[in-house]
Design a protein around this motif. Structure first.
Motif, short mmCIF file in Angstrom:
data_model
loop_
_atom_site.label_atom_id
_atom_site.label_comp_id
_atom_site.label_asym_id
_atom_site.label_seq_id
_atom_site.Cartn_x
_atom_site.Cartn_y
_atom_site.Cartn_z
N GLU A 98 11.27 9.01 5.54
CA GLU A 98 10.36 8.09 5.99
C GLU A 98 11.07 6.84 6.35
O GLU A 98 12.10 6.39 6.13
CB GLU A 98 9.18 7.49 4.96
N ASN A 99 10.33 5.99 7.40
CA ASN A 99 11.11 4.93 7.72
C ASN A 99 12.24 4.72 8.23
O ASN A 99 13.02 3.70 8.16
CB ASN A 99 10.90 3.79 6.62
N ALA A 132 2.53 6.67 -7.05
CA ALA A 132 1.22 7.44 -7.43
C ALA A 132 1.98 8.94 -7.44
O ALA A 132 1.73 9.85 -8.40
CB ALA A 132 0.13 7.45 -6.72
N ILE A 133 2.59 9.05 -6.25
CA ILE A 133 3.40 10.39 -5.99
C ILE A 133 4.33 10.76 -7.18
O ILE A 133 4.36 11.65 -7.62
CB ILE A 133 3.95 10.64 -4.88
N ALA A 134 5.11 9.72 -7.49
CA ALA A 134 6.09 9.94 -8.38
C ALA A 134 5.34 10.09 -9.85
O ALA A 134 5.80 10.96 -10.55
CB ALA A 134 6.89 8.31 -8.39
N ALA A 135 4.37 9.43 -10.08
CA ALA A 135 3.88 9.57 -11.38
C ALA A 135 3.40 11.03 -11.63
O ALA A 135 3.41 11.91 -12.64
CB ALA A 135 2.63 8.84 -11.67
N GLU A 177 0.68 -1.16 0.13
CA GLU A 177 0.06 -0.05 -0.10
C GLU A 177 0.94 1.13 -0.04
O GLU A 177 0.56 2.19 -0.95
CB GLU A 177 -1.07 0.02 1.19
N GLU A 178 1.97 1.36 1.00
CA GLU A 178 2.48 2.61 0.94
C GLU A 178 3.45 2.35 -0.37
O GLU A 178 3.78 3.71 -1.06
CB GLU A 178 3.88 2.20 1.95
N GLU A 179 4.00 1.46 -1.39
CA GLU A 179 4.58 1.62 -2.46
C GLU A 179 3.54 2.13 -3.36
O GLU A 179 4.14 2.81 -4.18
CB GLU A 179 5.14 0.12 -2.76
N LEU A 230 7.89 15.14 2.08
CA LEU A 230 6.76 15.91 2.63
C LEU A 230 5.33 15.17 2.14
O LEU A 230 4.59 14.93 2.78
CB LEU A 230 7.08 17.15 2.55
N LEU A 231 5.45 15.19 0.77
CA LEU A 231 4.28 14.51 0.03
C LEU A 231 3.89 13.20 0.38
O LEU A 231 2.66 12.92 0.63
CB LEU A 231 4.51 14.57 -1.49
N LEU A 232 4.86 12.12 0.50
CA LEU A 232 4.61 10.96 1.17
C LEU A 232 3.88 11.05 2.62
O LEU A 232 2.81 10.35 2.85
CB LEU A 232 5.79 10.02 1.21
N PHE A 233 4.59 11.87 3.50
CA PHE A 233 3.88 12.17 4.76
C PHE A 233 2.41 12.73 4.80
O PHE A 233 1.61 12.10 5.53
CB PHE A 233 4.99 13.20 5.78
N LEU A 234 2.15 13.60 3.85
CA LEU A 234 0.86 14.00 3.80
C LEU A 234 -0.25 12.91 3.25
O LEU A 234 -1.25 12.84 3.86
CB LEU A 234 0.89 15.19 2.96
N ALA A 235 0.71 12.02 2.31
CA ALA A 235 -0.33 10.95 1.76
C ALA A 235 -0.61 9.90 2.63
O ALA A 235 -1.70 9.31 2.66
CB ALA A 235 0.47 10.32 0.72
N LYS A 236 0.02 9.89 3.81
CA LYS A 236 -0.29 8.85 4.79
C LYS A 236 -0.90 9.41 6.06
O LYS A 236 -1.33 8.82 6.94
CB LYS A 236 1.21 8.21 5.39
#
Length: 412
Positions: free
Chosen positions: A338-339, A200-203, A193-195, A370-376
């Motif tokens: 992250e992680n 999606a963010i990368a795209a 799910e995280e991947e 930052l975007l990944l943090f917001l996504a989670k």
């Protein structure tokens, strides 16, 4: 003019009018003189054609695929050798019929045996022309493994960026999945799910997964190899999974200097085509014993290296060197990654926004981590790709998103 035709049946000769003939005309002459139907023929000037085992293998030999190409364009002259792979069976004058492999009771020629052997040689040229790292992203990765982990345990991440038509890879950020680092092993605790969020963010940012980066430990630096057998296996698996021919694998290591100091080195490689194929076909032994030499990969079946049948292959045979550069990419790498050991909280978001408040809002959030943090956080996952597109195009962030992110930071 005479051409020599080398096939599984040995060496045969055909007569042609001259080098002005096309490949199509050559195939017609082979059909009439050697009784091999045109549709069954694959021709090449590369002798490795005779080692092909599947239809996919044959597609790699395209130098004589255009039927209109004249033989002179391939520098074929009197006495030249053309290699021929064909399907089906035929009767060679003066010899017993050659029966396709797999038939019960068949007789195999020496050429059949050679064609069935798996040879491992060094691949001279990579599919990836070069790899260039965003300086800030590369520095954030190496600083953590150097200053925090002290190169005592392994660390890894997936590299995201772009691939040009010329095969040049540009890495703009590194995603570090959940993992367990050991002294000589790296276990990726992958979260599908995280991947999916990461991809999606990368795209949205116009980027995709282009490679894998990992570190070696100080203890490994004392060993005489570029990659250990475990690293070859893990790298081959990820390369095969990617289905990207330009996929690049980068190792980061600490190397001692003569004056007693040490420097961090980045080295880039591709896994050879043969390595990836052997992995996909299940040839690698995947269990390791304490007495195994880490610079050798074990095979389940014999392979041919340097003319000898072996079941252990020097790992260097599977590595193809890639040139490495650096660049200044459009994203920042200042938000906590992250992680890692420290949990990222809303305080980190507020601190980041306060530190960058003089910049336009789209610049303030131009950071993958930052975007990944917001996504989670707080169910924003489906909205973050839209934010990523704003960053990619450098257009204003919708006011609703801006207010939501700022209010999240104020709750810290």
């Amino acid at each position: 003019m005479m051409l020599r035709i080398r096939s599984r049946d040995g060496l045969e000769r055909i007569q042609i009018d001259g080098p002005h003939l096309s490949i199509s005309q050559l195939k017609s002459l082979i059909e009439s003189q050697l009784q091999i139907p045109i549709q069954n023929q694959t021709l090449s000037t590369d002798q490795n054609l005779l080692l092909a085992k599947t239809p996919a293998d044959l597609l790699r030999f395209s130098d004589m695929a255009d039927p209109s190409t004249p033989l002179s364009a391939l520098k074929l002259s009197h006495g030249s050798i053309v290699f021929l792979y064909y399907h089906g069976e035929r009767t060679v004058p003066g010899r017993p019929a050659v029966i396709p492999a797999g038939s019960f009771g068949r007789k195999m020629t020496i050429d059949d045996l050679i064609a069935k052997q798996t040879r491992i040689t060094r691949q001279e040229s990579p599919h990836c022309d070069s790899v260039s790292f965003d300086r800030d992203s590369a520095n954030a990765f190496q600083r953590y493994v150097n200053e925090t982990l002290a190169f005592a345990i392994k660390r890894g991440g997936f590299m995201y960026g772009t691939v040009s038509e010329e095969g040049k890879v540009e890495v703009d950020f590194i995603y570090e999945p959940p993992q367990q680092g050991l002294e000589d092993d790296l276990v990726l605790l992958r979260d599908p799910e995280e991947e999916k969020l990461v991809d999606a963010i990368a795209a949205g940012l116009g980027r995709k997964r282009v490679g894998f980066i990992f570190t070696q430990t100080i203890m490994q630096s004392k060993k005489d190899y570029n990659f250990s057998n475990k690293e070859i296996l893990q790298s081959a698996e990820l390369h095969a999974e990617s289905e990207l021919k330009e996929w690049v694998t980068v190792v980061v290591k600490l190397e001692a200097n003569e004056d007693g100091t040490a420097d961090v080195h980045f080295e880039a490689f591709q896994m050879s085509d043969m390595c990836v194929k052997l992995f996909k076909d299940g040839w690698f032994v995947t269990e390791f014993g304490e007495d195994d030499d880490p610079k050798l990969s074990k095979m389940k079946k014999d392979v041919v290296v340097g003319g000898k049948d072996v079941k252990e292959v020097d790992n260097d045979f599977f590595l193809v060197v890639v040139k490495i550069f650096d660049h200044q990419g459009p994203l920042s790498s200042t938000f906590p990654i992250e992680n890692r050991n420290n949990l990222v909280t809303m305080k980190a978001l507020k601190s980041h926004l306060d530190r960058t408040k003089s910049l336009p809002f789209v610049k303030r959030i131009s950071d993958f981590h930052l975007l990944l943090f917001l996504a989670k956080s707080h169910g924003l996952g489906s909205d973050v790709p839209a934010l990523a597109e704003c960053i990619e195009t450098q257009t204003a962030v919708p006011e609703g998103y801006k207010l939501l992110i700022e209010s999240m930071a104020d709750t810290s």
